[in-house]
Design an enzyme around this catalytic site. Structure first.
Site, PDB file in Angstrom:
ATOM      1  N   GLU A  45       0.821  -1.221   0.000  1.00 25.01           N
ATOM      2  CA  GLU A  45       0.000   0.000   0.000  1.00 25.01           C
ATOM      3  C   GLU A  45       0.854   1.270   0.000  1.00 25.01           C
ATOM      4  OE1 GLU A  45      -3.781   1.847   2.531  1.00 25.01           O
ATOM      5  OE2 GLU A  45      -2.630   0.182   3.365  1.00 25.01           O
ATOM      6  N   LYS A 113      -9.315   2.841  -2.574  1.00 27.16           N
ATOM      7  CA  LYS A 113      -9.648   2.269  -1.271  1.00 27.16           C
ATOM      8  C   LYS A 113     -10.986   2.824  -0.795  1.00 27.16           C
ATOM      9  CE  LYS A 113      -7.394   1.527   3.238  1.00 27.16           C
ATOM     10  NZ  LYS A 113      -6.136   1.799   3.976  1.00 27.16           N
ATOM     11  N   CYS A 149      -6.071  -3.063   1.756  1.00 29.78           N
ATOM     12  CA  CYS A 149      -5.904  -3.133   3.208  1.00 29.78           C
ATOM     13  C   CYS A 149      -7.243  -3.236   3.942  1.00 29.78           C
ATOM     14  CB  CYS A 149      -5.081  -1.937   3.688  1.00 29.78           C
ATOM     15  SG  CYS A 149      -4.338  -2.193   5.340  1.00 29.78           S
ATOM     16  N   GLY A 294      20.684  -1.641  35.317  1.00 28.30           N
ATOM     17  CA  GLY A 294      19.360  -2.235  35.425  1.00 28.30           C
ATOM     18  C   GLY A 294      18.947  -2.931  34.136  1.00 28.30           C
ATOM     19  N   ILE A 295      17.821  -3.626  34.193  1.00 35.26           N
ATOM     20  CA  ILE A 295      17.416  -4.460  33.069  1.00 35.26           C
ATOM     21  C   ILE A 295      16.929  -3.650  31.878  1.00 35.26           C
ATOM     22  CG2 ILE A 295      15.028  -4.810  33.868  1.00 35.26           C
ATOM     23  CD1 ILE A 295      15.431  -7.790  32.888  1.00 35.26           C
TER      24      ILE A 295
END
Length: 552
Positions: A45, A113, A149, A294-295
């Site tokens: 698209e 469309k 779409c 830290g994570i």
């Protein structure tokens, strides 16, 4: 009348607004299709303009230049296969989202469309007009229906095309990724195929565009619901599909299969592609981020290295007097595993100097979040100074759980150009980190193995802005918080519904209030890739000034 047809499916990565570059990408794929013996080469698209072009479509000059590129591409078909070209199309004073089929240097027909989405991340009714009717296009005496779409999310367009004699459907898409989206695409395609008895090609784009990322995953579905062709997710791909007419109907031979991916890998690929395309398409030198030990910062760093390569990532520790030795060691260990040098810029001198400057104004007050936020903001200032000097974009490291409840410092840890974890809840941060330690995803430029040290994953999360601080001092356990947030954000559940689900009413009311009051922070947050059904920003747009209180 032909009994055989070769249609090339070009799953490519256009760049919004890059008309000359998109023209080149289209011609490259078209020429590849020609070398494959294609009768027709198809594209996703709005491939000429890039998707979504947003308010670029309001610029007359942009539309004029787009139409010029389209004319050049039409003329190219004099020397090769036909082309199904998706583009903004201006006609009789209106702008349409169109799919133009050209062959032999002339236009066979244009499909517009009809179902213009106007929800979530989409606002196409604002810029496009819907046609009064839809019609199939005659390509070499074969009637091709081209629903675009959203047109297959409802039965009307496909039903109308079938009534007018369409023999097969080609569906160009700009369908953004989110969790479980692919299964919904398959279900929709199967519904339309079952209702119409027509086979279809579902062609989706791939690539990142600001907060959206497109995962590809194009496929062919025959009228019996079988899927003879499945393109991979997360990569550009051009494949020839071979069609044969038997007993008056078309079917596709099996030609290409791709493995399905786990949820963890899909989310990780979305983060990688979103960051990579944001950095490369905007021509940044690379990224820089603060490594706290830290994570969140660890996972952000791993994604950055996987997406861009270690040579395009800079890591900086920014310790204050509250930063533990454990955190500094963990940050360095993660950097070493990623093979990225790590620099250290202590901020304590800056913090003390700032506190001293405010001493006469703050006299008689107690230490609170004001002083904590000074640290976070000085870290933001330091990273931005590095960015300005060396051209690396600052990558923020906050996750969706924190952003939901405002557990972040405006102009501090929110300071930066892009957020990898913006739409990733904290429980998913742990889940993806553990997955990445055991898997090296396709296309990753980082090393394999346990790239995130185990101690970073198992230790209690903390902002380290005061002695002994832990996230859980302020927030509920993340397992509970994320479940509540999913109900409040994704499902728009009421407080009563959360209580019915087993959560304490006073806790739910506290979390809902934090969510509501943090809207002003989220409005100023950097972009980050969408992976859930409702991301902050383009998806969920609440007013900042908001007098509605759900518990009154």
């Amino acid at each position: 009348m032909s009994e055989n047809l070769r249609i090339v499916v070009a799953q490519i990565n256009p760049v919004v607004g890059d008309l000359s570059g998109n023209r080149r990408r289209i011609l490259d794929a078209w020429n590849k299709g020609r070398s494959m013996g294609a009768d027709l080469v198809t594209f996703p698209e709005l491939v000429v303009s890039g998707y979504p072009p947003e308010d670029l479509l309001l610029k007359p000059e942009f539309i004029e230049k787009t139409m010029d590129v389209v004319e050049e591409l039409i003329q190219a078909t004099k020397e090769g296969p036909g082309i199904l070209l998706t583009t903004p199309w201006f006609e009789e004073g209106h702008l349409y989202n169109g799919a133009l089929l050209a062959d032999g240097g002339v236009v066979n027909g244009i499909a517009f469309k009809a179902e213009l989405p106007n929800y979530g991340v989409f606002d196409e009714k604002r810029v496009f007009k819907a046609p009064k009717d839809v019609h199939p296009i005659n390509f070499r005496n074969i009637l091709v229906g081209v629903p675009i779409c959203e047109d297959i999310w409802f039965p009307t367009v496909v039903e109308r095309l079938r009534e007018q004699g369409a023999e097969l459907l080609i569906v160009p898409n700009g369908s953004p990724y989110e969790l479980e989206k692919f299964d919904r695409r398959l279900a929709l395609a199967r519904q339309r195929v079952t209702e119409s008895s027509l086979p279809l090609i579902y062609l989706n784009q791939v690539g990142g565009q600001d907060e959206l990322v497109f995962d590809g995953g194009s496929f062919v579905m025959n009228a019996d619901g079988s899927r003879p062709v499945q393109l991979p997710h997360w990569e550009e791909f051009v494949v020839a599909t071979d069609w044969v007419r038997t007993v008056g109907s078309w079917s596709c031979r099996e030609t290409e299969g791709a493995l399905s991916l786990s949820d963890e890998e899909n989310v990780y690929q979305a983060m990688m592609m979103g960051l990579r395309d944001y950095v490369l398409k905007n021509r940044f030198k690379g990224v820089v981020l603060g490594m706290s030990g830290g994570i969140d910062s660890a996972l952000s760093a791993v994604v950055a290295v996987d997406a861009l390569g270690a040579d395009k990532v800079r890591l900086i520790r920014l310790p204050s007097r509250f930063t533990s030795e454990e955190s500094q060691v963990d940050a360095e260990e993660c950097a070493n595993r990623l093979k990225v040098p790590i620099d250290t810029i202590p901020i304590d001198v800056m913090v003390r100097s700032t506190e001293q400057a405010f001493a006469h104004l703050f006299a008689g007050t107690s230490h609170d979040t004001t002083e904590e936020n000074i640290q976070a903001r000085l870290r933001g200032l330091t990273l931005m100074a590095f960015s300005n000097k060396f051209g690396y974009m600052v990558l923020t490291t906050g996750n969706k759980s924190e952003m939901s409840v405002g557990y972040a410092t405006l102009y501090g840890d929110m300071c930066g150009g892009y957020s990898v974890l913006k739409d990733v809840y904290k429980t998913w941060v742990y889940r993806i980190s553990q997955w990445r330690n055991k898997n090296r995803p396709y296309g990753a430029k980082g090393p394999s193995g346990y790239v995130i040290p185990e101690n970073i994953i198992v230790k209690a999360p903390t902002a380290e802005l005061r002695p002994g601080q832990k996230d859980q001092d302020t927030l509920p356990p993340y397992d509970d918080l994320d479940k509540m947030l999913e109900m409040l954000v994704e499902e728009e559940s009421s407080i009563d519904q959360l209580v019915e689900a087993g959560f304490d009413r006073s806790l739910v009311e506290k979390v809902e209030k934090m969510l509501r009051l943090a809207e002003y922070k989220r409005r100023q947050a950097p972009p980050g890739v969408k992976v859930t059904r409702r991301s902050f920003g383009r998806d969920r747009r609440y007013p900042i000034t908001n007098g509605f209180k759900v518990n009154e």
